[in-house]
Motif scaffolding. Structure first.
Motif, PDB file in Angstrom:
ATOM      1  N   PRO A  69       0.822  -1.209   0.000  1.00  0.00           N
ATOM      2  CA  PRO A  69       0.000   0.000   0.000  1.00  0.00           C
ATOM      3  C   PRO A  69       0.865   1.272   0.000  1.00  0.00           C
ATOM      4  O   PRO A  69       2.007   1.238   0.444  1.00  0.00           O
ATOM      5  CB  PRO A  69      -0.794  -0.100   1.302  1.00  0.00           C
ATOM      6  N   ASP A  70       0.297   2.351  -0.497  1.00  0.00           N
ATOM      7  CA  ASP A  70       0.990   3.641  -0.510  1.00  0.00           C
ATOM      8  C   ASP A  70       0.811   4.294   0.851  1.00  0.00           C
ATOM      9  O   ASP A  70      -0.273   4.745   1.196  1.00  0.00           O
ATOM     10  CB  ASP A  70       0.431   4.537  -1.612  1.00  0.00           C
ATOM     11  N   LEU A  71       1.892   4.346   1.621  1.00  0.00           N
ATOM     12  CA  LEU A  71       1.833   4.904   2.968  1.00  0.00           C
ATOM     13  C   LEU A  71       2.520   6.269   3.037  1.00  0.00           C
ATOM     14  O   LEU A  71       2.877   6.729   4.114  1.00  0.00           O
ATOM     15  CB  LEU A  71       2.465   3.932   3.972  1.00  0.00           C
ATOM     16  N   GLY A  72       2.703   6.895   1.885  1.00  0.00           N
ATOM     17  CA  GLY A  72       3.288   8.229   1.862  1.00  0.00           C
ATOM     18  C   GLY A  72       4.687   8.287   2.436  1.00  0.00           C
ATOM     19  O   GLY A  72       5.068   9.277   3.049  1.00  0.00           O
ATOM     20  N   GLY A  73       5.460   7.218   2.269  1.00  0.00           N
ATOM     21  CA  GLY A  73       6.821   7.189   2.776  1.00  0.00           C
ATOM     22  C   GLY A  73       6.946   6.665   4.200  1.00  0.00           C
ATOM     23  O   GLY A  73       8.051   6.547   4.723  1.00  0.00           O
ATOM     24  N   LEU A  74       5.830   6.366   4.842  1.00  0.00           N
ATOM     25  CA  LEU A  74       5.864   5.816   6.191  1.00  0.00           C
ATOM     26  C   LEU A  74       6.080   4.308   6.125  1.00  0.00           C
ATOM     27  O   LEU A  74       5.746   3.669   5.130  1.00  0.00           O
ATOM     28  CB  LEU A  74       4.544   6.085   6.923  1.00  0.00           C
ATOM     29  N   LEU A 125       0.327  -4.486   8.665  1.00  0.00           N
ATOM     30  CA  LEU A 125      -1.119  -4.511   8.910  1.00  0.00           C
ATOM     31  C   LEU A 125      -1.900  -5.019   7.704  1.00  0.00           C
ATOM     32  O   LEU A 125      -2.950  -5.645   7.860  1.00  0.00           O
ATOM     33  CB  LEU A 125      -1.609  -3.114   9.298  1.00  0.00           C
ATOM     34  N   TRP A 126      -1.435  -4.735   6.514  1.00  0.00           N
ATOM     35  CA  TRP A 126      -2.151  -5.119   5.298  1.00  0.00           C
ATOM     36  C   TRP A 126      -2.194  -6.634   5.097  1.00  0.00           C
ATOM     37  O   TRP A 126      -2.964  -7.128   4.282  1.00  0.00           O
ATOM     38  CB  TRP A 126      -1.567  -4.427   4.065  1.00  0.00           C
ATOM     39  N   VAL A 167      -3.170  -2.186  20.213  1.00  0.00           N
ATOM     40  CA  VAL A 167      -3.801  -1.092  19.467  1.00  0.00           C
ATOM     41  C   VAL A 167      -4.817  -1.672  18.490  1.00  0.00           C
ATOM     42  O   VAL A 167      -4.525  -2.617  17.761  1.00  0.00           O
ATOM     43  CB  VAL A 167      -2.748  -0.270  18.681  1.00  0.00           C
ATOM     44  N   ASP A 168      -6.016  -1.092  18.469  1.00  0.00           N
ATOM     45  CA  ASP A 168      -7.029  -1.472  17.485  1.00  0.00           C
ATOM     46  C   ASP A 168      -6.693  -0.729  16.198  1.00  0.00           C
ATOM     47  O   ASP A 168      -6.803   0.487  16.117  1.00  0.00           O
ATOM     48  CB  ASP A 168      -8.423  -1.083  17.978  1.00  0.00           C
ATOM     49  N   CYS A 169      -6.250  -1.465  15.183  1.00  0.00           N
ATOM     50  CA  CYS A 169      -5.790  -0.867  13.930  1.00  0.00           C
ATOM     51  C   CYS A 169      -6.787  -1.018  12.790  1.00  0.00           C
ATOM     52  O   CYS A 169      -6.453  -0.755  11.634  1.00  0.00           O
ATOM     53  CB  CYS A 169      -4.452  -1.492  13.527  1.00  0.00           C
ATOM     54  N   ARG A 170      -8.019  -1.414  13.107  1.00  0.00           N
ATOM     55  CA  ARG A 170      -9.011  -1.541  12.041  1.00  0.00           C
ATOM     56  C   ARG A 170      -9.253  -0.175  11.399  1.00  0.00           C
ATOM     57  O   ARG A 170      -9.479   0.811  12.095  1.00  0.00           O
ATOM     58  CB  ARG A 170     -10.322  -2.099  12.588  1.00  0.00           C
ATOM     59  N   GLY A 171      -9.160  -0.113  10.081  1.00  0.00           N
ATOM     60  CA  GLY A 171      -9.397   1.124   9.342  1.00  0.00           C
ATOM     61  C   GLY A 171      -8.230   2.104   9.370  1.00  0.00           C
ATOM     62  O   GLY A 171      -8.305   3.179   8.772  1.00  0.00           O
ATOM     63  N   LEU A 172      -7.149   1.765  10.033  1.00  0.00           N
ATOM     64  CA  LEU A 172      -6.022   2.685  10.180  1.00  0.00           C
ATOM     65  C   LEU A 172      -5.268   2.919   8.875  1.00  0.00           C
ATOM     66  O   LEU A 172      -4.929   4.062   8.545  1.00  0.00           O
ATOM     67  CB  LEU A 172      -5.057   2.165  11.248  1.00  0.00           C
ATOM     68  N   LEU A 173      -4.994   1.864   8.128  1.00  0.00           N
ATOM     69  CA  LEU A 173      -4.184   2.009   6.914  1.00  0.00           C
ATOM     70  C   LEU A 173      -4.765   3.003   5.927  1.00  0.00           C
ATOM     71  O   LEU A 173      -4.029   3.762   5.302  1.00  0.00           O
ATOM     72  CB  LEU A 173      -4.002   0.657   6.229  1.00  0.00           C
ATOM     73  N   ASP A 174      -6.090   3.012   5.774  1.00  0.00           N
ATOM     74  CA  ASP A 174      -6.733   3.918   4.823  1.00  0.00           C
ATOM     75  C   ASP A 174      -6.554   5.380   5.197  1.00  0.00           C
ATOM     76  O   ASP A 174      -6.629   6.260   4.348  1.00  0.00           O
ATOM     77  CB  ASP A 174      -8.230   3.615   4.714  1.00  0.00           C
ATOM     78  N   ARG A 175      -6.321   5.661   6.480  1.00  0.00           N
ATOM     79  CA  ARG A 175      -6.247   7.045   6.965  1.00  0.00           C
ATOM     80  C   ARG A 175      -4.867   7.421   7.506  1.00  0.00           C
ATOM     81  O   ARG A 175      -4.660   8.538   7.957  1.00  0.00           O
ATOM     82  CB  ARG A 175      -7.287   7.254   8.063  1.00  0.00           C
ATOM     83  N   LEU A 176      -3.935   6.478   7.470  1.00  0.00           N
ATOM     84  CA  LEU A 176      -2.651   6.668   8.130  1.00  0.00           C
ATOM     85  C   LEU A 176      -1.937   7.958   7.715  1.00  0.00           C
ATOM     86  O   LEU A 176      -1.455   8.703   8.558  1.00  0.00           O
ATOM     87  CB  LEU A 176      -1.739   5.465   7.876  1.00  0.00           C
ATOM     88  N   VAL A 177      -1.868   8.244   6.403  1.00  0.00           N
ATOM     89  CA  VAL A 177      -1.133   9.438   5.956  1.00  0.00           C
ATOM     90  C   VAL A 177      -1.800  10.736   6.417  1.00  0.00           C
ATOM     91  O   VAL A 177      -1.149  11.779   6.464  1.00  0.00           O
ATOM     92  CB  VAL A 177      -0.914   9.450   4.426  1.00  0.00           C
TER      93      VAL A 177
END
Length: 138
Positions: free
Chosen positions: A1-6, A12-13, A42-52
């Motif tokens: 996934p594109d994590l903006g350099g993070l 998680l994916w 940590v509850d990481c559900r939905g985190l990847l989509d909003r991480l950046v």
């Protein structure tokens, strides 16, 4: 996934929804800039989509939830205790750091700045420019 350099660990994916509910040892960072080590589960559900949009890591600064209206209550989401490491945080005039007394003074100043921001100072390495501190929440 594109994590903006993070970068994120664990990956998680590759986890299913059940595993994402309780992720231990979550680390989010940017190579050669810094990282955040989240304590506990940590509850990481939905985190990847909003991480950046949620985590900004740039030289000398880490911001979690820049948009205050999106910040969850303390202890939930990423608004929880964490250890932070910032790398390459050198003073403007790095030449001054050859003097041991200047190193002590600068380290003391970094410690005071950390406490003023509401965090707990852990360490500052003048030679490497590595600043370590803890937060109780973001």
């Amino acid at each position: 996934p594109d994590l903006g350099g993070l970068f994120v660990s664990p990956k998680l994916w590759l986890m299913d929804e059940e595993a994402l509910q309780q992720v231990n040892n979550l680390v989010i960072g940017r190579e050669n800039v810094g990282e955040i080590y989240f304590r506990g589960s940590v509850d990481c559900r939905g985190l990847l989509d909003r991480l950046v949009d949620i985590v900004i890591i740039k030289p000398g600064e880490i911001i979690v939830y820049p948009n205050r209206s999106e910040k969850p209550p303390e202890g939930t989401g990423l608004n929880r205790p964490a250890s932070v490491v910032l790398r390459n945080c050198h003073p403007r005039s790095i030449d001054d750091m050859a003097d041991p007394e200047m190193k002590r003074k600068y380290r003391r100043r970094v410690a005071q700045m950390t406490v003023a921001k509401g965090a707990t100072f852990e360490d500052y390495d003048c030679d490497a420019g590595t600043w370590k501190f803890r937060v109780s929440h973001f």
